[in-house]
Design a protein around this motif. Structure first.
Motif, PDB file in Angstrom:
ATOM      1  N   UNK A 289       0.832  -1.215   0.000  1.00  0.00           N
ATOM      2  CA  UNK A 289       0.000   0.000   0.000  1.00  0.00           C
ATOM      3  C   UNK A 289       0.859   1.256   0.000  1.00  0.00           C
ATOM      4  N   UNK A 290       1.950   1.229   0.746  1.00  0.00           N
ATOM      5  CA  UNK A 290       2.844   2.387   0.805  1.00  0.00           C
ATOM      6  C   UNK A 290       3.444   2.660  -0.570  1.00  0.00           C
TER       7      UNK A 290
ATOM      8  N   UNK B 202       2.245   1.721  -3.459  1.00  0.00           N
ATOM      9  CA  UNK B 202       1.176   2.114  -4.377  1.00  0.00           C
ATOM     10  C   UNK B 202       0.798   3.583  -4.153  1.00  0.00           C
ATOM     11  N   UNK B 203       0.729   4.008  -2.893  1.00  0.00           N
ATOM     12  CA  UNK B 203       0.405   5.409  -2.591  1.00  0.00           C
ATOM     13  C   UNK B 203       1.455   6.346  -3.177  1.00  0.00           C
ATOM     14  N   UNK B 204       2.717   5.984  -3.026  1.00  0.00           N
ATOM     15  CA  UNK B 204       3.807   6.799  -3.568  1.00  0.00           C
ATOM     16  C   UNK B 204       3.705   6.878  -5.096  1.00  0.00           C
ATOM     17  N   UNK B 205       3.576   5.724  -5.741  1.00  0.00           N
ATOM     18  CA  UNK B 205       3.535   5.702  -7.207  1.00  0.00           C
ATOM     19  C   UNK B 205       2.322   6.452  -7.759  1.00  0.00           C
ATOM     20  N   UNK B 206       1.162   6.271  -7.125  1.00  0.00           N
ATOM     21  CA  UNK B 206      -0.047   6.947  -7.595  1.00  0.00           C
ATOM     22  C   UNK B 206       0.071   8.461  -7.442  1.00  0.00           C
TER      23      UNK B 206
ATOM     24  N   UNK C  29       8.890   1.477   8.409  1.00  0.00           N
ATOM     25  CA  UNK C  29       9.063   1.442   9.860  1.00  0.00           C
ATOM     26  C   UNK C  29       8.278   2.554  10.539  1.00  0.00           C
ATOM     27  N   UNK C  30       8.379   3.760   9.999  1.00  0.00           N
ATOM     28  CA  UNK C  30       7.699   4.911  10.596  1.00  0.00           C
ATOM     29  C   UNK C  30       6.185   4.763  10.497  1.00  0.00           C
ATOM     30  N   UNK C  31       5.686   4.356   9.327  1.00  0.00           N
ATOM     31  CA  UNK C  31       4.244   4.295   9.119  1.00  0.00           C
ATOM     32  C   UNK C  31       3.611   3.113   9.838  1.00  0.00           C
TER      33      UNK C  31
ATOM     34  N   UNK D 226       6.682  -5.558   8.087  1.00  0.00           N
ATOM     35  CA  UNK D 226       6.292  -6.725   7.292  1.00  0.00           C
ATOM     36  C   UNK D 226       7.360  -7.121   6.282  1.00  0.00           C
ATOM     37  N   UNK D 227       8.262  -6.188   5.936  1.00  0.00           N
ATOM     38  CA  UNK D 227       9.343  -6.511   5.017  1.00  0.00           C
ATOM     39  C   UNK D 227      10.282  -7.575   5.579  1.00  0.00           C
ATOM     40  N   UNK D 228      10.389  -7.635   6.901  1.00  0.00           N
ATOM     41  CA  UNK D 228      11.328  -8.547   7.543  1.00  0.00           C
ATOM     42  C   UNK D 228      10.620  -9.635   8.350  1.00  0.00           C
TER      43      UNK D 228
END
Length: 390
Positions: free
Chosen positions: A5-6, A8-12, A229-231, A241-243
């Motif tokens: 989602x992060x 996708x939000x950046x790209x959009x 990490x921040x969000x 969730x990346x790790x």
């Protein structure tokens, strides 16, 4: 937000503002590039930042995987990684730095929901060569964010020669939801840097002289893992969730202190990406970096228990990383490379112990001793140090 989602939000956000998306490729720069690995999002775009037209136009955004060995000693804290992903946006002679700053504030505030009162900014305050970045300072004040001028640190350079310019760094408060922000980024480490916006306006020649670029650009870079990490409200990137598969499988498998666990996770995850990009361990170039990562893992694991083996590593963390980075390599191939490098390192350690048992190496070692051990017996200095300590 989860990581997908992060991203996708950046790209959009940037697509809606006329940016064409570029997906970063391999960690390996093109032939002829003196740098071993891609180190930043702007690295593949250097010819276009220097004026060559880009086939997708003058507004670009995307994500680039990067590798940096300069921060190896920092790995094990909450934020530094060897392989990471950089979200970036670029203006190739199109809009200026003030527009980039406004969009940066808008995305963090409205797109990601970070309260403005938990953001702080630093800007270039000038030095003996260049005056302060008053334009950026005025923009941040107009946006209502607290801002601090820094004399030298907010000048970004791509090495001792090359592209450079003033840098605005955006920080986010990590002291906890109930803790009011305190101090500034230069006085309180709980302010974590999240996004840099560089006005790429100059080029430094080999002789040190500074020349203005014919095409002023904007280059921004935001570390994905740190943003996640921040969000997600974690105190380190390793809690995101990346790790998650790494953090779930490794602590029960190998009992290490927190810093050791983080180093092992980072280096194995990084090695997985490097192997996925086609690199194999060797005595030089790209392969030496991979070899060093794997051997640092083994040195950490064997410090308490020499019987530990990478063969015990489950496939799920490997598959998770390969899938996230969209690498075609399978977990079995990664495991095969790791197992073979472990076998070679075990042989080297056994040989090294026999060599270091000799009388001429029983006392304090000089630099000449270390050079001889490396050049004659193939024993790196850090391995010698570890064997003597053990």
């Amino acid at each position: 937000m989860d990581t997908d989602q992060i991203m996708r939000t950046f790209n959009d956000f940037f697509r809606e503002r006329g940016h064409h998306r570029i997906d970063g490729g391999t960690l390996l720069p093109p032939p002829g590039d003196p740098v071993l690995f891609t180190t930043s999002g702007m690295h593949p775009l250097i010819p276009h930042l220097e004026g060559r037209p880009h086939p997708l136009g003058r507004r670009l955004s995307g994500v680039q995987r990067c590798l940096r060995t300069t921060d190896l000693d920092e790995v094990g804290d909450g934020t530094h990684l060897t392989v990471f992903q950089m979200l970036g946006s670029w203006s190739l002679g199109d809009y200026g730095l003030p527009q980039s700053l406004r969009w940066g504030c808008e995305l963090l505030r409205d797109g990601f929901g970070i309260p403005p009162e938990r953001m702080h900014v630093t800007v270039f305050g000038g030095n003996d060569e260049i005056g302060p970045d008053d334009e950026s300072l005025a923009t941040w004040r107009e946006l209502g964010l607290p801002v601090e001028t820094v004399r030298d640190d907010n000048w970004w350079s791509h090495g001792p020669a090359g592209l450079c310019g003033p840098d605005s760094e955006i920080f986010v408060w990590t002291g906890g939801p109930g803790t009011p922000p305190q101090g500034t980024p230069t006085t309180d480490p709980r302010w974590v840097e999240v996004w840099n916006h560089v006005g790429m306006r100059h080029h430094r020649a080999e002789d040190g002289t500074l020349q203005p670029l014919r095409q002023p650009d904007v280059d921004t870079g935001m570390g994905l893992e740190r943003l996640v990490m921040l969000l997600q409200g974690r105190d380190s990137v390793y809690g995101t969730d990346l790790f998650e598969p790494w953090a779930r499988h490794l602590p029960p498998l190998w009992s290490l202190d927190e810093r050791g666990t983080r180093l092992v996770i980072d280096h194995l995850r990084s090695a997985t990406v490097v192997i996925g990009d086609g690199v194999r361990p060797s005595a030089g170039s790209h392969g030496y970096v991979l070899r060093r990562l794997v051997r640092r893992v083994l040195t950490t694991l064997w410090r308490d228990d020499p019987s530990r083996t990478l063969s015990d590593l489950p496939q799920e963390p490997l598959r998770h990383t390969l899938d996230h980075f969209r690498l075609p390599t399978g977990p079995d191939e990664v495991r095969g490379v790791l197992d073979e490098e472990e076998r070679r390192f075990r042989d080297l350690v056994r040989r090294g112990r026999r060599v270091l048992d000799r009388p001429e190496f029983s006392g304090k070692l000089s630099d000449d001793d270390y050079r001889r051990l490396h050049d004659t017996y193939g024993l790196p200095r850090d391995l010698v140090t570890g064997l003597r300590a053990g």
